[in-house]
Design a protein around this motif. Structure first.
Motif, PDB file in Angstrom:
ATOM      1  N   TRP A 163       0.807  -1.218   0.000  1.00 53.75           N
ATOM      2  CA  TRP A 163       0.000   0.000   0.000  1.00 53.75           C
ATOM      3  C   TRP A 163       0.834   1.260   0.000  1.00 53.75           C
ATOM      4  O   TRP A 163       0.312   2.364   0.197  1.00 53.75           O
ATOM      5  CB  TRP A 163      -0.972  -0.003   1.177  1.00 53.75           C
ATOM      6  N   LEU A 164       2.128   1.139  -0.237  1.00 47.80           N
ATOM      7  CA  LEU A 164       2.984   2.314  -0.285  1.00 47.80           C
ATOM      8  C   LEU A 164       2.871   3.003  -1.642  1.00 47.80           C
ATOM      9  O   LEU A 164       2.713   2.348  -2.675  1.00 47.80           O
ATOM     10  CB  LEU A 164       4.446   1.919  -0.041  1.00 47.80           C
ATOM     11  N   THR A 165       2.970   4.304  -1.632  1.00 45.70           N
ATOM     12  CA  THR A 165       3.059   5.034  -2.888  1.00 45.70           C
ATOM     13  C   THR A 165       4.439   4.760  -3.485  1.00 45.70           C
ATOM     14  O   THR A 165       5.350   4.298  -2.776  1.00 45.70           O
ATOM     15  CB  THR A 165       2.905   6.545  -2.655  1.00 45.70           C
ATOM     16  N   PRO A 166       4.630   5.042  -4.763  1.00 38.79           N
ATOM     17  CA  PRO A 166       5.972   4.859  -5.342  1.00 38.79           C
ATOM     18  C   PRO A 166       7.039   5.646  -4.568  1.00 38.79           C
ATOM     19  O   PRO A 166       8.148   5.147  -4.372  1.00 38.79           O
ATOM     20  CB  PRO A 166       5.816   5.383  -6.770  1.00 38.79           C
ATOM     21  N   GLU A 167       6.694   6.834  -4.114  1.00 34.44           N
ATOM     22  CA  GLU A 167       7.660   7.641  -3.360  1.00 34.44           C
ATOM     23  C   GLU A 167       7.975   7.003  -2.012  1.00 34.44           C
ATOM     24  O   GLU A 167       9.134   6.962  -1.595  1.00 34.44           O
ATOM     25  CB  GLU A 167       7.119   9.070  -3.155  1.00 34.44           C
ATOM     26  N   GLU A 168       6.945   6.508  -1.329  1.00 31.57           N
ATOM     27  CA  GLU A 168       7.168   5.843  -0.039  1.00 31.57           C
ATOM     28  C   GLU A 168       7.996   4.577  -0.218  1.00 31.57           C
ATOM     29  O   GLU A 168       8.904   4.302   0.579  1.00 31.57           O
ATOM     30  CB  GLU A 168       5.823   5.502   0.614  1.00 31.57           C
ATOM     31  N   ALA A 169       7.708   3.823  -1.253  1.00 30.24           N
ATOM     32  CA  ALA A 169       8.457   2.591  -1.512  1.00 30.24           C
ATOM     33  C   ALA A 169       9.926   2.879  -1.799  1.00 30.24           C
ATOM     34  O   ALA A 169      10.815   2.136  -1.367  1.00 30.24           O
ATOM     35  CB  ALA A 169       7.829   1.816  -2.676  1.00 30.24           C
ATOM     36  N   ALA A 170      10.185   3.987  -2.520  1.00 28.32           N
ATOM     37  CA  ALA A 170      11.564   4.346  -2.859  1.00 28.32           C
ATOM     38  C   ALA A 170      12.374   4.717  -1.626  1.00 28.32           C
ATOM     39  O   ALA A 170      13.600   4.571  -1.615  1.00 28.32           O
ATOM     40  CB  ALA A 170      11.578   5.497  -3.867  1.00 28.32           C
ATOM     41  N   SER A 171      11.702   5.181  -0.571  1.00 26.88           N
ATOM     42  CA  SER A 171      12.430   5.618   0.627  1.00 26.88           C
ATOM     43  C   SER A 171      12.137   4.740   1.845  1.00 26.88           C
ATOM     44  O   SER A 171      12.451   5.119   2.969  1.00 26.88           O
ATOM     45  CB  SER A 171      12.092   7.080   0.946  1.00 26.88           C
ATOM     46  N   VAL A 172      11.578   3.560   1.609  1.00 25.35           N
ATOM     47  CA  VAL A 172      11.172   2.695   2.716  1.00 25.35           C
ATOM     48  C   VAL A 172      12.349   2.325   3.630  1.00 25.35           C
ATOM     49  O   VAL A 172      12.180   2.161   4.836  1.00 25.35           O
ATOM     50  CB  VAL A 172      10.429   1.442   2.205  1.00 25.35           C
ATOM     51  N   MET A 173      13.536   2.233   3.087  1.00 25.08           N
ATOM     52  CA  MET A 173      14.688   1.844   3.901  1.00 25.08           C
ATOM     53  C   MET A 173      15.151   2.960   4.831  1.00 25.08           C
ATOM     54  O   MET A 173      15.993   2.733   5.699  1.00 25.08           O
ATOM     55  CB  MET A 173      15.835   1.371   3.006  1.00 25.08           C
ATOM     56  N   ASP A 174      14.567   4.144   4.691  1.00 24.88           N
ATOM     57  CA  ASP A 174      14.889   5.245   5.609  1.00 24.88           C
ATOM     58  C   ASP A 174      14.209   5.073   6.964  1.00 24.88           C
ATOM     59  O   ASP A 174      14.609   5.696   7.936  1.00 24.88           O
ATOM     60  CB  ASP A 174      14.462   6.591   4.998  1.00 24.88           C
ATOM     61  N   ASP A 175      13.186   4.241   7.021  1.00 25.81           N
ATOM     62  CA  ASP A 175      12.479   3.946   8.279  1.00 25.81           C
ATOM     63  C   ASP A 175      13.119   2.701   8.893  1.00 25.81           C
ATOM     64  O   ASP A 175      13.009   1.608   8.330  1.00 25.81           O
ATOM     65  CB  ASP A 175      10.999   3.699   7.981  1.00 25.81           C
ATOM     66  N   PRO A 176      13.788   2.835  10.034  1.00 24.73           N
ATOM     67  CA  PRO A 176      14.511   1.690  10.603  1.00 24.73           C
ATOM     68  C   PRO A 176      13.649   0.455  10.850  1.00 24.73           C
ATOM     69  O   PRO A 176      14.092  -0.665  10.615  1.00 24.73           O
ATOM     70  CB  PRO A 176      15.080   2.239  11.919  1.00 24.73           C
ATOM     71  N   GLU A 177      12.430   0.639  11.312  1.00 16.41           N
ATOM     72  CA  GLU A 177      11.569  -0.518  11.573  1.00 16.41           C
ATOM     73  C   GLU A 177      11.152  -1.200  10.268  1.00 16.41           C
ATOM     74  O   GLU A 177      11.176  -2.433  10.170  1.00 16.41           O
ATOM     75  CB  GLU A 177      10.339  -0.098  12.375  1.00 16.41           C
ATOM     76  N   ALA A 178      10.766  -0.409   9.280  1.00 12.73           N
ATOM     77  CA  ALA A 178      10.400  -0.976   7.989  1.00 12.73           C
ATOM     78  C   ALA A 178      11.611  -1.634   7.341  1.00 12.73           C
ATOM     79  O   ALA A 178      11.495  -2.715   6.747  1.00 12.73           O
ATOM     80  CB  ALA A 178       9.824   0.110   7.077  1.00 12.73           C
TER      81      ALA A 178
END
Length: 118
Positions: free
Chosen positions: A46-61
């Motif tokens: 359910w991530l947007t393309p932008e969220e998916a591109a930066s998902v590794m910036d969230d330590p838990e994700a």
């Protein structure tokens, strides 16, 4: 011995000492692999393309994604070992076929499917 060969041996021993070889059939391992790929997809679904591109910036994700990718690697390595497939070699062979099938001049920037090689 490559790192991949070391991993395959470690996974083989892990299964052997637990008497799990009988459960590690190609069918069962392929099904487990598909399940783990599904879990990876669920993390991104359910991530947007932008969220998916930066998902590794969230330590838990990032930790969840690393764990799912590790599970996929483990099952794929175990499946290849059980089937006696050198999957690095198989990937090189497949990439070479794809290189011939998708010539740069015709397919650069295109997502269309190429006809099968003769």
């Amino acid at each position: 011995m490559t790192e991949l060969e070391k991993l395959a041996g470690k996974l083989r021993r892990f299964a052997e000492v637990r008497d799990w070889e009988r459960f590690h059939t190609p069918k069962n391992l392929a099904m487990a692999l598909a399940g783990e790929v599904g879990e990876l997809l669920a993390e991104l679904q359910w991530l947007t393309p932008e969220e998916a591109a930066s998902v590794m910036d969230d330590p838990e994700a990032a930790e969840r994604l690393r764990s799912e990718v590790a599970d996929i690697m483990i099952y794929l390595t175990r499946l290849a070992d059980v089937l006696n497939i050198d999957f690095v070699e198989a990937a090189h062979v497949k990439l070479d076929k794809s290189d011939r099938r998708y010539d740069v001049e015709t397919y650069r920037g295109s997502a269309r499917k190429a006809p099968p090689l003769a």
